[in-house]
Scaffold this active site. Structure first.
Site, PDB file in Angstrom:
ATOM      1  N   ARG A 142       4.817 -77.223 -21.174  1.00 44.06           N
ATOM      2  CA  ARG A 142       4.056 -75.997 -21.505  1.00 44.06           C
ATOM      3  C   ARG A 142       2.579 -76.075 -21.153  1.00 44.06           C
ATOM      4  NH1 ARG A 142       7.040 -76.478 -26.331  1.00 44.06           N
ATOM      5  NH2 ARG A 142       9.000 -75.336 -26.198  1.00 44.06           N
ATOM      6  N   LYS A 166      -5.106 -68.539 -11.154  1.00 46.14           N
ATOM      7  CA  LYS A 166      -3.851 -67.877 -10.789  1.00 46.14           C
ATOM      8  C   LYS A 166      -2.969 -68.907 -10.091  1.00 46.14           C
ATOM      9  CE  LYS A 166      -4.547 -62.896 -10.161  1.00 46.14           C
ATOM     10  NZ  LYS A 166      -4.588 -61.788  -9.183  1.00 46.14           N
ATOM     11  N   GLU A 168     -11.191 -64.295   3.391  1.00 43.58           N
ATOM     12  CA  GLU A 168     -11.415 -64.179   1.942  1.00 43.58           C
ATOM     13  C   GLU A 168     -12.920 -64.246   1.622  1.00 43.58           C
ATOM     14  OE1 GLU A 168      -8.994 -63.365  -0.214  1.00 43.58           O
ATOM     15  OE2 GLU A 168      -7.196 -64.595   0.040  1.00 43.58           O
ATOM     16  N   LYS A 210     -16.525 -65.439  -7.399  1.00 42.36           N
ATOM     17  CA  LYS A 210     -15.225 -65.529  -8.073  1.00 42.36           C
ATOM     18  C   LYS A 210     -15.410 -65.987  -9.518  1.00 42.36           C
ATOM     19  CE  LYS A 210     -10.429 -66.428  -7.815  1.00 42.36           C
ATOM     20  NZ  LYS A 210      -9.238 -66.687  -7.033  1.00 42.36           N
ATOM     21  N   GLU A 249      -6.988 -60.578 -15.580  1.00 42.98           N
ATOM     22  CA  GLU A 249      -6.843 -59.374 -14.755  1.00 42.98           C
ATOM     23  C   GLU A 249      -6.447 -58.146 -15.568  1.00 42.98           C
ATOM     24  OE1 GLU A 249      -5.260 -59.978 -10.692  1.00 42.98           O
ATOM     25  OE2 GLU A 249      -4.389 -57.991 -10.882  1.00 42.98           O
ATOM     26  N   ARG A 261     -11.011 -58.004 -12.486  1.00 36.87           N
ATOM     27  CA  ARG A 261     -10.488 -59.073 -11.642  1.00 36.87           C
ATOM     28  C   ARG A 261      -9.635 -58.520 -10.507  1.00 36.87           C
ATOM     29  NH1 ARG A 261      -8.120 -65.120 -12.849  1.00 36.87           N
ATOM     30  NH2 ARG A 261      -7.653 -65.519 -10.655  1.00 36.87           N
ATOM     31  N   ASN A 316      -8.373 -58.404  -5.315  1.00 34.43           N
ATOM     32  CA  ASN A 316      -7.170 -58.050  -4.554  1.00 34.43           C
ATOM     33  C   ASN A 316      -7.477 -57.112  -3.377  1.00 34.43           C
ATOM     34  OD1 ASN A 316      -3.813 -57.659  -5.302  1.00 34.43           O
ATOM     35  ND2 ASN A 316      -4.941 -59.427  -6.056  1.00 34.43           N
ATOM     36  N   HIS A 349      -5.123 -56.904  -0.420  1.00 35.09           N
ATOM     37  CA  HIS A 349      -3.915 -57.671  -0.738  1.00 35.09           C
ATOM     38  C   HIS A 349      -2.666 -56.810  -0.925  1.00 35.09           C
ATOM     39  CE1 HIS A 349      -6.786 -60.884  -1.145  1.00 35.09           C
ATOM     40  NE2 HIS A 349      -5.842 -61.769  -1.437  1.00 35.09           N
ATOM     41  N   HIS A 358      -0.078 -58.537   1.251  1.00 37.08           N
ATOM     42  CA  HIS A 358       1.107 -59.189   0.673  1.00 37.08           C
ATOM     43  C   HIS A 358       2.388 -58.554   1.196  1.00 37.08           C
ATOM     44  CE1 HIS A 358      -0.867 -61.180  -3.149  1.00 37.08           C
ATOM     45  NE2 HIS A 358      -1.111 -61.847  -2.036  1.00 37.08           N
ATOM     46  N   HIS A 360      -1.794 -65.954   5.109  1.00 38.80           N
ATOM     47  CA  HIS A 360      -2.353 -65.113   4.038  1.00 38.80           C
ATOM     48  C   HIS A 360      -3.710 -64.512   4.420  1.00 38.80           C
ATOM     49  CE1 HIS A 360      -3.154 -63.641   0.017  1.00 38.80           C
ATOM     50  NE2 HIS A 360      -4.328 -64.274   0.045  1.00 38.80           N
TER      51      HIS A 360
HETATM   52  N1  LIG Z   1      -4.485 -68.559  -6.644  1.00 37.70           N
HETATM   53  C1  LIG Z   1      -5.344 -67.769  -6.022  1.00 37.70           C
HETATM   54  O1  LIG Z   1      -6.276 -67.218  -6.614  1.00 37.70           O
HETATM   55  C2  LIG Z   1      -5.200 -67.575  -4.553  1.00 37.70           C
HETATM   56  C3  LIG Z   1      -6.263 -67.042  -3.811  1.00 37.70           C
HETATM   57  C4  LIG Z   1      -6.112 -66.899  -2.433  1.00 37.70           C
HETATM   58  C5  LIG Z   1      -4.937 -67.324  -1.818  1.00 37.70           C
HETATM   59  N2  LIG Z   1      -3.951 -67.854  -2.555  1.00 37.70           N
HETATM   60  C6  LIG Z   1      -2.742 -68.378  -1.917  1.00 37.70           C
HETATM   61  O2  LIG Z   1      -3.143 -69.448  -1.056  1.00 37.70           O
HETATM   62  C7  LIG Z   1      -2.196 -69.574  -0.010  1.00 37.70           C
HETATM   63  C8  LIG Z   1      -2.926 -69.695   1.323  1.00 37.70           C
HETATM   64  O3  LIG Z   1      -3.692 -70.865   1.286  1.00 37.70           O
HETATM   65  P1  LIG Z   1      -4.203 -71.553   2.629  1.00 37.70           P
HETATM   66  O4  LIG Z   1      -4.745 -70.539   3.539  1.00 37.70           O
HETATM   67  O5  LIG Z   1      -5.041 -72.685   2.206  1.00 37.70           O
HETATM   68  O6  LIG Z   1      -2.845 -72.029   3.311  1.00 37.70           O
HETATM   69  P2  LIG Z   1      -2.021 -73.417   3.294  1.00 37.70           P
HETATM   70  O7  LIG Z   1      -2.077 -74.064   1.996  1.00 37.70           O
HETATM   71  O8  LIG Z   1      -0.695 -73.073   3.869  1.00 37.70           O
HETATM   72  O9  LIG Z   1      -2.824 -74.314   4.340  1.00 37.70           O
HETATM   73  C9  LIG Z   1      -2.915 -73.873   5.676  1.00 37.70           C
HETATM   74  C10 LIG Z   1      -2.481 -74.982   6.660  1.00 37.70           C
HETATM   75  O10 LIG Z   1      -3.542 -75.912   6.798  1.00 37.70           O
HETATM   76  C11 LIG Z   1      -3.046 -77.250   6.580  1.00 37.70           C
HETATM   77  N3  LIG Z   1      -4.179 -77.992   6.027  1.00 37.70           N
HETATM   78  C12 LIG Z   1      -4.716 -77.856   4.807  1.00 37.70           C
HETATM   79  N4  LIG Z   1      -5.850 -78.567   4.723  1.00 37.70           N
HETATM   80  C13 LIG Z   1      -6.019 -79.187   5.902  1.00 37.70           C
HETATM   81  C14 LIG Z   1      -7.006 -80.053   6.428  1.00 37.70           C
HETATM   82  N5  LIG Z   1      -8.095 -80.368   5.725  1.00 37.70           N
HETATM   83  N6  LIG Z   1      -6.833 -80.533   7.667  1.00 37.70           N
HETATM   84  C15 LIG Z   1      -5.741 -80.161   8.405  1.00 37.70           C
HETATM   85  N7  LIG Z   1      -4.801 -79.322   7.985  1.00 37.70           N
HETATM   86  C16 LIG Z   1      -4.933 -78.844   6.745  1.00 37.70           C
HETATM   87  C17 LIG Z   1      -1.857 -77.058   5.672  1.00 37.70           C
HETATM   88  O11 LIG Z   1      -0.989 -78.139   5.755  1.00 37.70           O
HETATM   89  C18 LIG Z   1      -1.268 -75.769   6.225  1.00 37.70           C
HETATM   90  O12 LIG Z   1      -0.492 -76.067   7.368  1.00 37.70           O
HETATM   91  C19 LIG Z   1      -1.298 -68.366  -0.089  1.00 37.70           C
HETATM   92  O13 LIG Z   1      -0.081 -68.730  -0.673  1.00 37.70           O
HETATM   93  C20 LIG Z   1      -2.041 -67.426  -0.993  1.00 37.70           C
HETATM   94  O14 LIG Z   1      -1.180 -66.547  -1.680  1.00 37.70           O
HETATM   95  C21 LIG Z   1      -4.049 -67.986  -3.894  1.00 37.70           C
HETATM   96  O1  LIG Z   2      -7.873 -64.562  -8.031  1.00 34.63           O
HETATM   97  C1  LIG Z   2      -7.483 -63.397  -7.919  1.00 34.63           C
HETATM   98  O2  LIG Z   2      -7.396 -62.635  -8.882  1.00 34.63           O
HETATM   99  C2  LIG Z   2      -7.086 -62.865  -6.603  1.00 34.63           C
HETATM  100  O3  LIG Z   2      -6.536 -61.777  -6.515  1.00 34.63           O
HETATM  101  C3  LIG Z   2      -7.375 -63.707  -5.401  1.00 34.63           C
HETATM  102  C4  LIG Z   2      -6.488 -63.420  -4.209  1.00 34.63           C
HETATM  103  O4  LIG Z   2      -7.218 -63.803  -3.041  1.00 34.63           O
HETATM  104  C5  LIG Z   2      -5.192 -64.236  -4.195  1.00 34.63           C
HETATM  105  O5  LIG Z   2      -4.532 -64.068  -2.972  1.00 34.63           O
HETATM  106  C6  LIG Z   2      -4.257 -64.054  -5.363  1.00 34.63           C
HETATM  107  O6  LIG Z   2      -3.269 -65.036  -5.342  1.00 34.63           O
HETATM  108  C7  LIG Z   2      -3.564 -62.714  -5.356  1.00 34.63           C
HETATM  109  O7  LIG Z   2      -2.983 -62.548  -6.587  1.00 34.63           O
HETATM  110  P1  LIG Z   2      -1.813 -61.538  -6.913  1.00 34.63           P
HETATM  111  O8  LIG Z   2      -1.924 -61.345  -8.384  1.00 34.63           O
HETATM  112  O9  LIG Z   2      -2.071 -60.286  -6.137  1.00 34.63           O
HETATM  113  O10 LIG Z   2      -0.559 -62.205  -6.487  1.00 34.63           O
HETATM  114 ZN   LIG Z   3      -5.950 -63.849  -1.300  1.00 31.71          ZN
END
Ligand SMILES: NC(=O)c1ccc[n+]([C@@H]2O[C@H](COP(=O)([O-])OP(=O)(O)OC[C@H]3O[C@@H](n4cnc5c(N)ncnc54)[C@H](O)[C@@H]3O)[C@@H](O)[C@H]2O)c1
Ligand SMILES: O=C(O)C(=O)C[C@@H](O)[C@H](O)[C@H](O)COP(=O)(O)O
Ligand SMILES: [Zn+2]
Length: 370
Positions: free
Chosen positions: A126, A148, A190, A232, A242, A246, A250, A253, A257, A275
């Site tokens: 948990r 998130k 972003e 952020k 959110e 917040r 998006n 997005h 998405h 993404h």
């Molecule tokens: N939680 C949030 O608030 C939030 C915000 C934005 C995006 N996201 C999520 O994040 C994801 C996208 O993340 P991303 O763009 O980092 O993609 P990713 O994690 O797929 O990384 C992109 C690529 O780069 C490679 N890589 C990573 N670091 C590296 C490095 N230093 N050197 C060489 N290769 C490297 C990875 O192996 C991958 O092939 C999506 O799933 C998206 O939904 C979440």
């Molecule tokens: O942190 C947030 O809030 C965001 O919306 C950041 C976005 O860049 C990110 O891709 C997030 O994962 C999108 O969230 P979701 O709730 O639309 O799935």
């Molecule tokens: Zn995003």
């Protein structure tokens, strides 16, 4: 290398933490160990990042905390790995490790690793600590911050997840040296988003520093990361779950998405948009929809489109995607409610707001223009 925490951004609220941004932080075992509470740590990474950086983190931590038992779980690289199945693998690795409630997950990688490992940390017993060690620009400016966490379903992005703030974020900017150009550009999408939401002068700055950012000038990258993280941090501190503002994070997005899911998500070697690329297209569509609805000037769309294209990002919907199917995808967007779709639109660059009751025919028209 002597680690230097060039910048620290504080995220306040009920579970406060620091984002450290600087050179050599992955080797700073003392700083990392200071955030690890128990005697078990699971380092989660992907098949690209683990061979590059995992050992360095493990050695640094071991030197600082020889009593710590550290195991490693590696998932395939790419969005197609952000699944319930790999989430299950990470939980299995925590069980194998004998992780107790004071154990820690170290998420070393991009947003895929950060979201999936963070979700595993949110669920194991948990909720245990998660330290985010972002290695992509996108993860440094966005996904490692704010708590998130999620995995995707074939039906839609991030449909299964939890809010679980990290215990700490260490963004080692030297890791960006190995990042492919395409992934650097995805992160810049972003970064541009923050300008579009709430910081028009940042857009001026990005226009002026495009060349420096694309050639990975360390000072320009550090400034872009710190300014993005500050935005952020301010937003998630005000609205961690959110309920309101917040949702501005998006921008782009709802469209983005839908494109990602409709393409079956990006994987190593496939042609799907990643993404950041999908968000770039989505921001242009959101700007265009704002203009259609009479909220914003058409010239604003031209400006964001030119900025994104200057960073080598796509701005059109990939050929072959059906507008009706994209619209159907959007109905599973997390901002939608019983009254229908909600979009983040803007009145001008830097002045975004969440808009309800957007007529579906206006959305469809925007999608049909591509
Ligand atoms: N939680 C949030 O608030 C939030 C915000 C934005 C995006 N996201 C999520 O994040 C994801 C996208 O993340 P991303 O763009 O980092 O993609 P990713 O994690 O797929 O990384 C992109 C690529 O780069 C490679 N890589 C990573 N670091 C590296 C490095 N230093 N050197 C060489 N290769 C490297 C990875 O192996 C991958 O092939 C999506 O799933 C998206 O939904 C979440
Ligand atoms: O942190 C947030 O809030 C965001 O919306 C950041 C976005 O860049 C990110 O891709 C997030 O994962 C999108 O969230 P979701 O709730 O639309 O799935
Ligand atoms: Zn995003």
């Amino acid at each position: 290398m002597t680690p230097t925490a060039a910048r620290v951004v504080h995220v306040g609220g009920q579970h406060p933490y620091h984002i450290s941004i600087g050179d050599g932080l992955l080797d700073d075992g003392i700083a990392l160990a200071a955030r690890v509470r128990g005697r078990h740590a699971l380092l989660v990474s992907d098949a690209h990042v683990a061979p590059l950086y995992a050992r360095r983190v493990e050695v640094a931590l071991h030197n600082a905390r020889p009593d710590l038992r550290i195991e490693r779980a590696v998932i395939p690289a790419g969005e197609q790995a952000k699944t319930l199945a790999h989430f299950g693998d990470v939980l299995g690795a925590l069980a194998q490790l004998g992780a107790t409630r004071d154990a820690c997950v170290l998420a070393l990688g991009g947003g895929v690793v950060g979201d999936l490992a963070g979700f595993a940390a949110a669920c194991w017993m948990r909720g245990i600590d998660c330290i985010q060690l972002p290695t992509t620009l996108l993860a440094m400016v966005d996904s490692s911050v704010g708590g998130k966490t999620a995995v995707d379903l074939p039906e839609g992005k991030n449909l299964v997840g939890a809010f679980h703030p990290p215990r700490a974020v260490f963004a080692d900017t030297t890791a960006l040296a190995t990042l492919p150009d395409r992934e650097l550009r995805a992160g810049l999408a972003e970064v541009i988003k923050y300008g579009g939401i709430c910081d028009a002068p940042f857009l001026d700055w990005l226009e002026a520093h495009a060349a420096a950012l694309l050639t990975r000038d360390p000072a320009a990258l550090t400034e872009a990361i710190a300014r993005s993280c500050q935005h952020k941090a301010d937003i998630v501190e005000r609205d961690p779950f959110e309920h309101g503002d917040r949702a501005l994070l998006n921008l782009g997005h709802t469209f983005g998405h839908a494109i990602e899911a409709e393409q079956g998500y990006s994987g190593v070697g496939n042609a799907a948009l990643n993404h950041g690329e999908a968000v770039a297209v989505g921001m242009v569509l959101a700007a265009r929809l704002s203009a259609h609805l009479g909220m914003a000037a058409a010239a604003d769309t031209a400006r964001i489109q030119a900025l994104l294209e200057g960073f080598g990002l796509p701005t059109r919907i990939p050929a072959g995607l059906d507008p009706d199917l994209l619209l159907a995808r959007m109905r599973l967007d997390k901002k939608a409610n019983a009254h229908g779709l909600r979009f983040v639109l803007w009145e001008a660059p830097g002045a975004a707001r969440v808009v309800s009751d957007v007529p579906e025919d206006a959305v469809l028209e925007t999608l049909r223009e591509g």
